[in-house]
Design a protein around this motif. Sequence first.
Motif, PDB file in Angstrom:
ATOM      1  N   LEU A   1      -8.850   1.871   1.818  1.00 35.96           N
ATOM      2  CA  LEU A   1      -8.649   0.523   2.335  1.00 35.96           C
ATOM      3  C   LEU A   1      -8.431   0.568   3.849  1.00 35.96           C
ATOM      4  O   LEU A   1      -7.457   1.169   4.323  1.00 35.96           O
ATOM      5  N   PRO A   2      -9.330  -0.040   4.642  1.00 35.41           N
ATOM      6  CA  PRO A   2      -9.222   0.029   6.103  1.00 35.41           C
ATOM      7  C   PRO A   2      -8.000  -0.726   6.619  1.00 35.41           C
ATOM      8  O   PRO A   2      -7.743  -1.854   6.208  1.00 35.41           O
ATOM      9  N   VAL A   3      -7.252  -0.087   7.518  1.00 35.72           N
ATOM     10  CA  VAL A   3      -6.032  -0.688   8.037  1.00 35.72           C
ATOM     11  C   VAL A   3      -5.962  -0.547   9.554  1.00 35.72           C
ATOM     12  O   VAL A   3      -6.470   0.420  10.138  1.00 35.72           O
TER      13      VAL A   3
ATOM     14  N   ILE B   1      -6.063   3.617   4.313  1.00 33.06           N
ATOM     15  CA  ILE B   1      -5.037   4.094   3.391  1.00 33.06           C
ATOM     16  C   ILE B   1      -5.778   4.462   2.110  1.00 33.06           C
ATOM     17  O   ILE B   1      -6.363   3.601   1.450  1.00 33.06           O
ATOM     18  N   SER B   2      -5.786   5.732   1.781  1.00 28.79           N
ATOM     19  CA  SER B   2      -6.490   6.204   0.589  1.00 28.79           C
ATOM     20  C   SER B   2      -5.529   6.186  -0.595  1.00 28.79           C
ATOM     21  O   SER B   2      -4.512   6.883  -0.585  1.00 28.79           O
ATOM     22  N   VAL B   3      -5.879   5.387  -1.582  1.00 29.86           N
ATOM     23  CA  VAL B   3      -5.049   5.245  -2.775  1.00 29.86           C
ATOM     24  C   VAL B   3      -5.746   5.980  -3.918  1.00 29.86           C
ATOM     25  O   VAL B   3      -6.748   5.510  -4.465  1.00 29.86           O
ATOM     26  N   TYR B   4      -5.224   7.150  -4.267  1.00 30.33           N
ATOM     27  CA  TYR B   4      -5.802   7.967  -5.326  1.00 30.33           C
ATOM     28  C   TYR B   4      -5.173   7.617  -6.677  1.00 30.33           C
ATOM     29  O   TYR B   4      -4.160   6.920  -6.750  1.00 30.33           O
ATOM     30  N   ARG B   5      -5.788   8.111  -7.741  1.00 28.94           N
ATOM     31  CA  ARG B   5      -5.244   7.898  -9.077  1.00 28.94           C
ATOM     32  C   ARG B   5      -4.044   8.818  -9.296  1.00 28.94           C
ATOM     33  O   ARG B   5      -4.143  10.024  -9.079  1.00 28.94           O
TER      34      ARG B   5
ATOM     35  N   PHE C   1       0.854  -1.189   0.000  1.00 32.16           N
ATOM     36  CA  PHE C   1       0.000   0.000   0.000  1.00 32.16           C
ATOM     37  C   PHE C   1       0.887   1.236   0.000  1.00 32.16           C
ATOM     38  O   PHE C   1       1.814   1.357   0.803  1.00 32.16           O
ATOM     39  N   ARG C   2       0.566   2.157  -0.876  1.00 27.14           N
ATOM     40  CA  ARG C   2       1.189   3.479  -0.887  1.00 27.14           C
ATOM     41  C   ARG C   2       0.066   4.493  -0.999  1.00 27.14           C
ATOM     42  O   ARG C   2      -0.572   4.624  -2.051  1.00 27.14           O
ATOM     43  N   GLY C   3      -0.204   5.196   0.102  1.00 34.37           N
ATOM     44  CA  GLY C   3      -1.318   6.132   0.079  1.00 34.37           C
ATOM     45  C   GLY C   3      -1.377   6.979   1.334  1.00 34.37           C
ATOM     46  O   GLY C   3      -0.498   6.924   2.201  1.00 34.37           O
ATOM     47  N   VAL C   4      -2.433   7.779   1.435  1.00 35.24           N
ATOM     48  CA  VAL C   4      -2.623   8.711   2.541  1.00 35.24           C
ATOM     49  C   VAL C   4      -3.358   8.007   3.682  1.00 35.24           C
ATOM     50  O   VAL C   4      -4.429   7.421   3.475  1.00 35.24           O
TER      51      VAL C   4
END
Length: 251
Positions: A160-162, A140-144, A125-128
Amino acid sequence: MSVPEELVTGILKPTKSKESSISELEVKENPILFQAIGTLKGRPEQDEEGHFFIRLGEKCYKLFVTGYKYQAWLKQISSNPDQTLFLRVYPKFLMIPRKEPQIYFQVAAWEEQNSWGEESGMFKFRGVWQFVPQIRTPVISVYRNQNANDPKGKFKASHLPVLMRRQDEAIPFRFNPKISKDSMPSRWFIQGIFKFIPSRNCWGWDKDLEAPTQKIPRYKRPIKLINDENQHTKENAKLDIKTDKIKKLNY
């Protein structure tokens, strides 16, 4: 909210070189990119309506495909219906008002042996890291990514809930409308390995790939579609007002 069309179509298997719009090479050259991808192991099954799913723990999760690889998937399943496969997947988390959220997976590739260097159930996961209004668990919010393509032009994000407890200064961002923008807490970009936990319908933090950073990569903001008839009425009313102003200026 209607269920995405993909959920009723089936499953996908692109070639490895095209398994993602974000290739592993791109990530190595520029690690500051949004990404969510992982590996699952199981025997894909098909229900009476023709939908595909995989059993993980005591739960079943839908699988779907987009694109021309669907026919190759159908051939794979019909030829080897009882075969256990390693699946390279994109996780999706569908939040439906007044209903339980749904996790499902888009299959990007499959192999008889694990060739992706990650154990089954592990995801990158790479996101906010932040809270969203629909659920209590941080996500973790994965945007385009800025250079991503979207034929439908919606640029939807995956939230995605973490479960993650850290000892450093990084904490999940929570929006507070009562405080000024300058007083808002920092947003943290997380890059790590997360393990899928079917019993909790979420992912648990395993380790970092890179240290958390406040440098957020550029991304395309999701586009909200107008589905509410009242919203259409408001937009039409605004258009009428502008039209009236133009008419007055012409006289």
